[in-house]
Design a protein around this motif. Structure first.
Motif, PDB file in Angstrom:
ATOM      1  N   ILE A  55       0.825  -1.213   0.000  1.00 56.57           N
ATOM      2  CA  ILE A  55       0.000   0.000   0.000  1.00 56.57           C
ATOM      3  C   ILE A  55       0.859   1.262   0.000  1.00 56.57           C
ATOM      4  N   ASP A  56       1.977   1.282   0.705  1.00 51.93           N
ATOM      5  CA  ASP A  56       2.820   2.477   0.716  1.00 51.93           C
ATOM      6  C   ASP A  56       3.418   2.741  -0.664  1.00 51.93           C
ATOM      7  N   LYS A  57       3.747   1.672  -1.387  1.00 48.30           N
ATOM      8  CA  LYS A  57       4.293   1.832  -2.744  1.00 48.30           C
ATOM      9  C   LYS A  57       3.187   2.242  -3.720  1.00 48.30           C
ATOM     10  N   GLU A  59       0.650   4.130  -2.937  1.00 45.83           N
ATOM     11  CA  GLU A  59       0.451   5.562  -2.704  1.00 45.83           C
ATOM     12  C   GLU A  59       1.548   6.390  -3.364  1.00 45.83           C
ATOM     13  N   ALA A  62       0.941   6.373  -7.159  1.00 50.68           N
ATOM     14  CA  ALA A  62      -0.164   7.270  -7.515  1.00 50.68           C
ATOM     15  C   ALA A  62       0.318   8.721  -7.502  1.00 50.68           C
ATOM     16  N   ASN A  63       1.106   9.091  -6.497  1.00 50.28           N
ATOM     17  CA  ASN A  63       1.650  10.449  -6.420  1.00 50.28           C
ATOM     18  C   ASN A  63       2.588  10.740  -7.585  1.00 50.28           C
ATOM     19  N   SER A  68      -5.237   9.220  -8.632  1.00 47.78           N
ATOM     20  CA  SER A  68      -5.726   8.597  -7.406  1.00 47.78           C
ATOM     21  C   SER A  68      -5.306   7.129  -7.387  1.00 47.78           C
ATOM     22  N   LYS A  69      -5.300   6.552  -6.193  1.00 49.13           N
ATOM     23  CA  LYS A  69      -5.001   5.122  -6.088  1.00 49.13           C
ATOM     24  C   LYS A  69      -6.038   4.320  -6.864  1.00 49.13           C
TER      25      LYS A  69
END
Length: 125
Positions: A55-57, A59, A62-63, A68-69
């Motif tokens: 999930i951190d990757k 996010e 997406a950035n 958006s995710k």
């Protein structure tokens, strides 16, 4: 439905979205890997639907893409099918009783109108 099928399908959708976004943004997998802090092989695995990112990757990715995710993980075709309903709800218009062909024509004309307004606005900047 079999969890393996769902998981596999989800990985494939995400992989297609990553490939599309890389191409749209003229970004290489190497550059994305650097920005997200993973190996190029890991980006390749994500792009080919072999694995999911943590999930951190997700996010970070997406950035990097400026999306958006949801745009990374959802099927674009399913998003497009929901769009007319969302547009109508936003405008407070019930199009449910309008035949499909007419509903699509209304939506297409509304989109063209809004796109024209945006283009006019951008021309003034």
């Amino acid at each position: 439905m079999d969890k393996t099928m769902t998981s596999s399908k989800g990985r494939m959708i995400m992989g297609q979205n990553i490939k599309r976004l890389l191409k749209q943004q003229h970004m290489t997998a190497v550059k994305l890997a650097e920005m997200v802090g993973v190996s190029t092989a890991t980006v390749s695995d994500w792009s080919n639907g072999k694995t999911y990112p943590r999930i951190d990757k997700l996010e970070l990715m997406a950035n990097c893409f400026g999306v958006s995710k949801a745009e990374l993980v959802e099927n674009r075709n399913e998003q497009k099918e929901a769009e007319p309903t969302l547009m109508a709800a936003h405008w407070g218009v019930d199009l449910s009783s309008v035949p499909d062909e007419d509903r699509q024509r209304i939506i297409d004309r509304a989109k063209s109108y809004v796109e024209g307004l945006v283009a006019d606005y951008e021309d003034r900047l």
